[in-house]
Design a protein around this motif. Structure first.
Motif, mmCIF file in Angstrom:
data_model
loop_
_atom_site.group_PDB
_atom_site.id
_atom_site.type_symbol
_atom_site.label_atom_id
_atom_site.label_comp_id
_atom_site.label_asym_id
_atom_site.label_seq_id
_atom_site.Cartn_x
_atom_site.Cartn_y
_atom_site.Cartn_z
ATOM 1 N N GLY A 118 0.823 -1.205 0.000
ATOM 2 C CA GLY A 118 0.000 0.000 0.000
ATOM 3 C C GLY A 118 0.852 1.248 0.000
ATOM 4 O O GLY A 118 0.569 2.225 -0.719
ATOM 5 N N LEU A 119 1.919 1.232 0.800
ATOM 6 C CA LEU A 119 2.841 2.369 0.850
ATOM 7 C C LEU A 119 3.482 2.603 -0.511
ATOM 8 O O LEU A 119 3.565 3.744 -0.992
ATOM 9 N N ASN A 120 3.921 1.537 -1.164
ATOM 10 C CA ASN A 120 4.545 1.678 -2.483
ATOM 11 C C ASN A 120 3.575 2.250 -3.517
ATOM 12 O O ASN A 120 3.956 3.066 -4.364
ATOM 13 N N LEU A 121 2.317 1.815 -3.454
ATOM 14 C CA LEU A 121 1.329 2.315 -4.400
ATOM 15 C C LEU A 121 1.054 3.805 -4.189
ATOM 16 O O LEU A 121 0.979 4.574 -5.153
ATOM 17 N N LEU A 122 0.916 4.218 -2.936
ATOM 18 C CA LEU A 122 0.691 5.643 -2.651
ATOM 19 C C LEU A 122 1.909 6.472 -3.036
ATOM 20 O O LEU A 122 1.777 7.585 -3.564
ATOM 21 N N TYR A 123 3.068 5.938 -2.774
ATOM 22 C CA TYR A 123 4.300 6.646 -3.120
ATOM 23 C C TYR A 123 4.413 6.839 -4.633
ATOM 24 O O TYR A 123 4.729 7.935 -5.119
ATOM 25 N N ALA A 124 4.121 5.783 -5.389
ATOM 26 C CA ALA A 124 4.180 5.873 -6.849
ATOM 27 C C ALA A 124 3.189 6.904 -7.364
ATOM 28 O O ALA A 124 3.505 7.703 -8.262
ATOM 29 N N GLN A 125 1.981 6.913 -6.807
ATOM 30 C CA GLN A 125 0.968 7.870 -7.252
ATOM 31 C C GLN A 125 1.368 9.297 -6.902
ATOM 32 O O GLN A 125 1.190 10.215 -7.708
ATOM 33 N N THR A 126 1.926 9.499 -5.716
ATOM 34 C CA THR A 126 2.322 10.840 -5.294
ATOM 35 C C THR A 126 3.427 11.392 -6.179
ATOM 36 O O THR A 126 3.374 12.545 -6.626
ATOM 37 N N VAL A 127 4.430 10.569 -6.453
ATOM 38 C CA VAL A 127 5.529 11.008 -7.322
ATOM 39 C C VAL A 127 5.011 11.326 -8.722
ATOM 40 O O VAL A 127 5.380 12.331 -9.333
ATOM 41 N N SER A 128 4.127 10.473 -9.236
ATOM 42 C CA SER A 128 3.559 10.701 -10.564
ATOM 43 C C SER A 128 2.784 12.017 -10.616
ATOM 44 O O SER A 128 2.912 12.779 -11.579
ATOM 45 N N ASP A 129 1.977 12.284 -9.593
ATOM 46 C CA ASP A 129 1.192 13.520 -9.577
ATOM 47 C C ASP A 129 2.088 14.755 -9.506
ATOM 48 O O ASP A 129 1.773 15.796 -10.088
ATOM 49 N N ILE A 130 3.209 14.639 -8.802
ATOM 50 C CA ILE A 130 4.160 15.763 -8.741
ATOM 51 C C ILE A 130 4.810 15.958 -10.108
ATOM 52 O O ILE A 130 4.948 17.088 -10.597
ATOM 53 N N GLU A 131 5.194 14.865 -10.735
ATOM 54 C CA GLU A 131 5.832 14.964 -12.047
ATOM 55 C C GLU A 131 4.905 15.560 -13.092
ATOM 56 O O GLU A 131 5.340 16.286 -13.986
ATOM 57 N N ARG A 132 3.620 15.260 -13.001
ATOM 58 C CA ARG A 132 2.644 15.801 -13.944
ATOM 59 C C ARG A 132 2.300 17.257 -13.660
ATOM 60 O O ARG A 132 1.643 17.901 -14.456
ATOM 61 N N GLY A 133 2.729 17.761 -12.522
ATOM 62 C CA GLY A 133 2.381 19.128 -12.155
ATOM 63 C C GLY A 133 1.020 19.231 -11.480
ATOM 64 O O GLY A 133 0.492 20.321 -11.298
ATOM 65 N N TRP A 134 0.432 18.097 -11.101
ATOM 66 C CA TRP A 134 -0.863 18.126 -10.432
ATOM 67 C C TRP A 134 -0.726 18.591 -8.986
ATOM 68 O O TRP A 134 -1.632 19.223 -8.445
ATOM 69 N N ILE A 135 0.374 18.239 -8.340
ATOM 70 C CA ILE A 135 0.697 18.739 -7.001
ATOM 71 C C ILE A 135 1.731 19.844 -7.176
ATOM 72 O O ILE A 135 2.741 19.661 -7.860
ATOM 73 N N LEU A 136 1.468 21.005 -6.582
ATOM 74 C CA LEU A 136 2.348 22.150 -6.776
ATOM 75 C C LEU A 136 3.494 22.149 -5.770
ATOM 76 O O LEU A 136 3.277 22.006 -4.567
ATOM 77 N N VAL A 137 4.704 22.319 -6.284
ATOM 78 C CA VAL A 137 5.911 22.231 -5.465
ATOM 79 C C VAL A 137 6.822 23.409 -5.783
ATOM 80 O O VAL A 137 7.095 23.686 -6.952
ATOM 81 N N ASN A 138 7.272 24.127 -4.738
ATOM 82 C CA ASN A 138 8.248 25.188 -4.973
ATOM 83 C C ASN A 138 9.665 24.619 -4.855
ATOM 84 O O ASN A 138 9.852 23.427 -4.575
ATOM 85 N N LYS A 139 10.663 25.447 -5.070
ATOM 86 C CA LYS A 139 12.038 24.961 -5.115
ATOM 87 C C LYS A 139 12.483 24.334 -3.796
ATOM 88 O O LYS A 139 13.122 23.279 -3.781
ATOM 89 N N GLU A 140 12.132 24.954 -2.693
ATOM 90 C CA GLU A 140 12.547 24.427 -1.395
ATOM 91 C C GLU A 140 11.861 23.101 -1.101
ATOM 92 O O GLU A 140 12.495 22.161 -0.598
ATOM 93 N N GLN A 141 10.581 23.030 -1.406
ATOM 94 C CA GLN A 141 9.855 21.773 -1.195
ATOM 95 C C GLN A 141 10.389 20.676 -2.111
ATOM 96 O O GLN A 141 10.501 19.511 -1.704
ATOM 97 N N HIS A 142 10.738 21.042 -3.328
ATOM 98 C CA HIS A 142 11.309 20.074 -4.254
ATOM 99 C C HIS A 142 12.627 19.534 -3.709
ATOM 100 O O HIS A 142 12.919 18.334 -3.804
#
Length: 472
Positions: free
Chosen positions: A219-243
């Motif tokens: 379950g952790l791996n699945l959530l992690y994969a989805q979170t990374v994918s959403d960040i890569e797509r720009g769906w989750i907004l990340v500034n330089k420090e957070q990145h």
């Protein structure tokens, strides 16, 4: 789901006779082709199980061959009948109705029941190949994927299968959540387009449920994969420090901490839809809609190129509806005969409490209008469960599949590593300003580009005020 019967066909029977077939579309796509007698059989079965007072009226039989006008009239009546059945919470969720649609779908596509391999994808594009039957329904396929990944039974209900279309540019369009009335293998095969694929993704909105899922390795791996994918797509907004912080956690292999940090970011857990059109704050505005956190978020480009942003809370929507209409496809001729093709225009409209005494309809015109509606309904369902003190945790009911057995390859195996890290060369997305609580549209900075609204380079915002959710 939006059911329609936009067209009929004259087909040949086994003995050389002809009959009229009614093409049932779901979300504007052909699902199955059925005869009047088949629908009448469904109607009689529903009446037997639920009674005349529950089942809607059915178009009557005719003694003689129908004229063209009568066929059209029956088509309209059958369409209204199917919509009424689907909208009834008892009838639309019944096994009688759903099994009828599954069987009709399989017969229409002329796909025999047999063992096949089906590719289901994870959020990081990793392929999971499962051995299923062509007649397996959505729940069966979800169980097969969970078994292949070694996901525990009590976590299966936290995930769902989604039909998506992935463009050549890597863009991802959510078509729909796979439903109980369809056969996933038949659905994706009948589209005959490799851009369509089935994806496993979490199916809840409240990030508090992440804790249940993250206690399990898979379950952790699945959530992690989805979170990374959403960040890569720009769906989750990340500034330089957070990145930078996220990158550091990845390098340490701290997946839980990575997700915890991502949960604090704007648009975590949202689904982002393709650019479309809205009539708010004025007609003809281009908008990007995102669904999450019990709201629809709008990034609107006004006619003067000004960009504004705001959110519509589901708790302040009095109701919503999806409507469809046929729009003729331009073919360079003035001929409007019955042979001309047409596209389906879908609209989501919701009535929103703008202020204490003012309700206003807001309309979004989008091919994904039904997916937006499904998101709203699932948010409401989740809120109701939470309010009643219940839990979304559930065990999916096991089903038996006739004489054909599943092969041993579908049995549980260890989950492979799901993801390493996002593309380090990707430019961090500029974080939007925090959510405001003002209602009136306020002029903010205009877009520094004449391009269409893109969602990744937007500045400025708006929001809506009025009575708070606690006052409703």
């Amino acid at each position: 789901m939006h059911f329609s019967i936009p067209e009929t066909e004259v087909c040949s029977g086994e003995n050389g006779s002809t009959y009229v077939a009614y093409n049932i579309h779901v979300n504007g796509v052909l699902h199955c082709r059925v005869r009047y007698s088949q629908l009448l059989g469904l109607h009689e079965q529903l009446k037997k199980e639920y009674g005349n007072n529950v089942v809607p009226a059915f178009p009557p039989k005719k003694l003689f061959t129908l004229t063209s006008a009568e066929v059209e009239q029956r088509r309209e009546q059958l369409e209204k009948y199917m919509q009424a059945v689907r909208q009834d919470p008892r009838l639309g969720a019944s096994e009688t109705f759903n099994s009828f649609l599954r069987k009709a779908q399989q017969e229409t596509q002329q796909i025999p029941t047999e063992e096949v391999h089906l590719d289901v994808y994870l959020s990081n594009r990793q392929k999971v190949k499962v051995n299923i039957l062509t007649s397996d329904q959505t729940e069966d396929v979800l169980e097969a994927v969970a078994s292949k990944l070694d996901l525990p039974d009590d976590l299966v209900g936290y995930f769902s299968l989604f039909l998506i279309r992935e463009g050549k540019d890597g863009g991802c369009t959510f078509v729909r959540k796979m439903q109980e009335f369809e056969l996933p293998f038949v659905s994706v095969t009948s589209l005959r387009n490799p851009e369509y694929r089935i994806v496993l993704r979490k199916s809840y909105w409240d990030s508090a449920y992440d804790n249940d899922v993250m206690d399990n390795r898979v379950g952790l791996n699945l959530l992690y994969a989805q979170t990374v994918s959403d960040i890569e797509r720009g769906w989750i907004l990340v500034n330089k420090e957070q990145h930078r912080q996220l990158k550091s956690l990845q390098e340490k292999g701290s997946k839980k901490e990575f997700i915890r940090l991502a949960q604090t970011l704007k648009y975590f857990g949202y689904i982002k839809f393709d650019p479309c059109i809205t009539d708010f704050p004025e007609k003809g505005c281009h908008v990007i809609v995102s669904a999450g956190n019990n709201e629809l978020n709008f990034h609107v480009k006004l006619p003067n190129d000004q960009i504004k942003e705001g959110s519509f809370k589901v708790t302040r929507m009095r109701c919503w509806r999806v409507t469809s209409s046929q729009v003729p496809v331009a073919n360079g001729t003035a001929n409007s005969g019955t042979s001309g093709k047409s596209d389906i225009k879908l609209e989501l409209a919701f009535e929103y409490l703008m202020s204490k005494d003012r309700l206003q309809w807001v309309t979004v015109t989008s091919p994904q209008a039904i997916m937006m509606s499904i998101c709203l309904q699932s948010m409401v369902d989740e809120l109701m469960v939470k309010k009643s003190g219940g839990s979304i945790k559930k065990m999916l009911k096991k089903r038996h599949n006739g004489s054909l057995r599943r092969s041993d390859s579908q049995q549980a195996v260890k989950s492979p590593p799901l993801l390493d890290s996002p593309d380090s060369n990707r430019e961090p997305v500029v974080k939007l300003s925090s959510k405001l609580t003002s209602v009136t549209l306020r002029g903010i900075s205009t877009s520094n580009s004449a391009n269409d609204i893109s969602g990744n380079n937007i500045h400025g915002n708006y929001a809506f005020e009025g009575i708070g959710d606690d006052d409703l």
